[in-house]
Design an enzyme around this catalytic site. Structure first.
Site, PDB file in Angstrom:
ATOM      1  N   ARG A  14      38.727  69.522 -53.282  1.00 45.53           N
ATOM      2  CA  ARG A  14      39.290  70.785 -52.656  1.00 45.53           C
ATOM      3  C   ARG A  14      40.171  71.219 -53.819  1.00 45.53           C
ATOM      4  NH1 ARG A  14      42.421  68.107 -47.571  1.00 45.53           N
ATOM      5  NH2 ARG A  14      42.840  66.761 -49.253  1.00 45.53           N
ATOM      6  N   SER A  41      45.032  71.533 -44.899  1.00 43.45           N
ATOM      7  CA  SER A  41      44.010  70.638 -45.097  1.00 43.45           C
ATOM      8  C   SER A  41      42.745  71.340 -45.847  1.00 43.45           C
ATOM      9  CB  SER A  41      43.391  70.220 -43.640  1.00 43.45           C
ATOM     10  OG  SER A  41      42.919  71.374 -42.952  1.00 43.45           O
ATOM     11  N   GLU A  62      37.940  78.721 -33.454  1.00 40.39           N
ATOM     12  CA  GLU A  62      36.855  78.859 -34.519  1.00 40.39           C
ATOM     13  C   GLU A  62      35.878  79.779 -34.470  1.00 40.39           C
ATOM     14  OE1 GLU A  62      38.046  75.949 -33.261  1.00 40.39           O
ATOM     15  OE2 GLU A  62      39.172  75.221 -35.116  1.00 40.39           O
ATOM     16  N   PHE A  87      34.349  71.464 -37.233  1.00 38.26           N
ATOM     17  CA  PHE A  87      34.763  72.632 -36.319  1.00 38.26           C
ATOM     18  C   PHE A  87      33.982  74.036 -36.592  1.00 38.26           C
ATOM     19  CE2 PHE A  87      38.675  69.949 -36.494  1.00 38.26           C
ATOM     20  CZ  PHE A  87      38.225  68.958 -35.314  1.00 38.26           C
ATOM     21  N   ARG A 171      37.176  65.554 -49.166  1.00 30.83           N
ATOM     22  CA  ARG A 171      38.532  65.420 -49.476  1.00 30.83           C
ATOM     23  C   ARG A 171      38.327  64.000 -50.068  1.00 30.83           C
ATOM     24  NH1 ARG A 171      42.875  64.925 -45.670  1.00 30.83           N
ATOM     25  NH2 ARG A 171      42.187  66.867 -44.603  1.00 30.83           N
TER      26      ARG A 171
END
Lengths: 322, 269
Positions: A14, A41, A62, A87, A171
């Site tokens: 990330r 996040s 979303e 999601f 991550r």
């Protein structure tokens, strides 16, 4: 060729994503980030600090996330739509199909914390179906970089590519494998180690495990080819066919279900073009038990030793056919 | 263009739509007839558009979220010069650009692909937000069905539209009171709409959505908040035996019915 050596330091990809996004964003005011309350996040805090108005946060919504992204692109902007992969792809799949892929909207979908990165949070938060869901959609390249260098290169490529992209990030810390200055090419696998006994193909967080498995095999006198195949769609047909013909067996591994992902995409090519023994490692069609991503990858046979063992079994199958 | 002229164009569009449904043997005629006055007002009076430059960056955006009435949009686009008028005859034919739901990569003037319901409004919010970010002066209009408002994605977008302060966005709800299989009232009755939209922070105007002298001022109204027009319409408007009959959601008239309908619409011309 010399085999690549994984870097000792591990990287959260990330960081590479946002570093490139902020660098490109400085020169290109059309770049906007869109998120579903996922500023932290998605590591968009720096982007937000620089350009608060260019961070479009739709809240925990979303479907709107993806639809709004398509509308921003229609209005001439270059949206990077960021959300937890589970999601982003699961909740909004129909928006991805109709608003992004079918409409061919120039939107970059950034699936954060894909695979089992949210390990202990459980299967609701695992995104081990997203290759299967996205790779059937026309117009939508599906890319899972293996390290921070490939992540940076893929983000740079995505920004310059005129069309939708699904970029699947994690991550979970991974070592760097590819050389500094690596350029991303859509649909082109990277040869990380050459060999003729078997080909090991992976992407994302699993590629470095394949490299380590090949080193274990080499200690036993088995020379395995290792391919990093970040692009799941369009699959690198040429590299797969060459692997099948030149090494006679293909073992794939991915942080994804064994149904419908990278291994399946490769199998579709192998069956049609050059049938050889294959095995697909991944999450074997179950909801994973509690555990970290690293624990679960080991649990499902994707530790370097587990991969090496599966490779030896597969090579035996290859020999038994002749 | 004045309301009387717009009424005449709307009747011509209705007639062509009816003919195309009859010839193709398919369509969503009830919802097409309810929406055609709104489409006519948009394309012949309100929208700032250039048919020969369908991708002009300053064009107003119109999103047909109730994509199943694509035929009404095709006939309107043809009459406005975006596509050849004779192309309407290809509706639903093999390899026609004009399939049952609009495709923005094939049909000039279509902004985004719709069909599954609840998609147009979130995309329209993104379009309007883009104008705010870039300083563009175009406005965004989106037409949904009333049954379609049952999709939760619309309410995500309604909340975002208010949060982003999108005074350049107009939502028109084609409130014909019927969905595919039954009335809204007997299915999942979201009506009345105005209080709900107002509670989300939108301005609301209620109109007769089949009356040009009410449609035009509502579409041209400007305020400081996103604007919702609750357009009370009649399913099958303009054809007596179709009006407010749920069967005519996607029924196709037989030869006798077709003759009567053509006569009614022609008489009005």
């Amino acid at each position: 060729m010399n085999a690549v050596t994984p870097s000792p330091k591990l990287h959260d990809c990330r960081d590479a994503f946002v570093a490139v996004l902020e660098r490109l964003g400085a020169d290109n005011p059309k770049i906007v980030a869109v998120c579903n309350d996922s500023v932290g996040s998605s590591k968009l805090g720096g982007f937000k600090a620089k350009w608060p108005e260019r961070l479009v946060n739709v809240g925990i919504a979303e479907q709107a996330l993806v639809g709004v992204g398509a509308g921003l692109a229609n209005g001439g902007l270059l949206p990077f739509v960021c959300g937890a992969a589970c999601f982003l792809t699961g909740r909004s799949l129909e928006q991805i199909k109709a608003d992004i892929a079918y409409s061919n909207a120039n939107v970059k979908l950034i699936g954060i914390s894909s695979g089992m990165a949210y390990g202990e949070l459980g299967p609701t938060h695992h995104s081990i179906e997203d290759f299967a869901w996205t790779r059937v959609l026309p117009n939508l390249p599906v890319v899972a970089p293996c390290d921070s260098i490939e992540t940076a290169a893929a983000v740079e490529w995505a920004a310059s590519y005129d069309g939708p992209v699904f970029l699947r990030l994690s991550r979970v810390g991974v070592p760097d494998l590819l050389p500094e200055g690596h350029k991303f090419e859509l649909g082109k696998a990277n040869l990380l180690r050459d060999g003729d006994a078997i080909t090991l193909i992976a992407n994302g967080t699993v590629t470095h495990r394949m490299v380590k498995a090949a080193a274990i095999l080499a200690e036993q006198g088995i020379e395995a080819r290792v391919l990093n195949m970040a692009t799941v769609r369009p699959i690198d047909v040429e590299a797969v066919v060459a692997a099948a013909r030149e090494t006679g067996a293909i073992l794939t591994a991915e942080e994804h279900s064994t149904f419908g992902g990278l291994g399946s995409a490769i199998a579709e090519v192998v069956v049609a073009e050059a049938p050889v023994p294959m095995k697909i490692l991944g999450v074997p069609g179950i909801f994973a038990p509690t555990g970290s991503a690293e624990f679960l990858l080991d649990e499902f046979g994707m530790s370097p030793a587990g991969i090496a063992e599966a490779a030896i079994d597969l090579i035996a199958r290859k020999s038994s056919r002749t | 263009m004045q309301p009387n002229d717009l009424d005449r164009i709307a009747r011509q569009i209705r007639l062509r739509d009816l003919q195309a449904v009859f010839e193709a043997g398919a369509g969503h005629i009830g919802g097409e007839m309810s929406a055609i006055d709104i489409l006519t007002a948009l394309y012949f009076r309100v929208l700032r558009i250039w048919p020969d430059q369908p991708k002009h960056p300053d064009r107003d955006r119109f999103v047909l979220s109730k994509g199943h009435v694509a035929l009404a949009l095709y006939v309107t686009l043809a009459k406005r010069g975006f596509i050849p008028e004779e192309e309407v005859a290809t509706f639903l034919k093999p390899h026609s650009r004009l399939n049952g739901h609009p495709n923005c990569n094939k049909v000039p003037g279509v902004e985004t692909n719709t069909g599954p319901l609840g998609h147009g409004l979130p995309v329209a919010v993104g379009m309007a937000k883009a104008a705010k970010l870039t300083g563009a002066t175009y406005r965004t209009y989106v037409l949904t069905g009333d049954g379609e408002m049952q999709e939760g994605s619309n309410w995500e977008a309604i909340a975002s539209g208010a949060q982003f302060g999108l005074d350049n966005l107009t939502l028109i709800i084609d409130h014909n009171r019927f969905q595919q299989g039954a009335s809204l009232k007997d299915t999942n009755n979201l009506a009345p709409f105005p209080a709900k939209l107002e509670a989300f922070g939108w301005d609301v105007t209620e109109i007769n959505g089949n009356a040009m002298d009410e449609i035009v001022p509502a579409l041209e109204k400007r305020g400081s908040r996103p604007h919702c027009i609750v357009a009370h319409t009649n399913k099958g408007h303009g054809i007596s035996f179709m009006q407010d009959k749920v069967d005519w959601h996607h029924k196709v008239p037989n030869a006798e019915q077709y003759k009567i309908a053509v006569a009614e619409l022609s008489e009005a011309l």
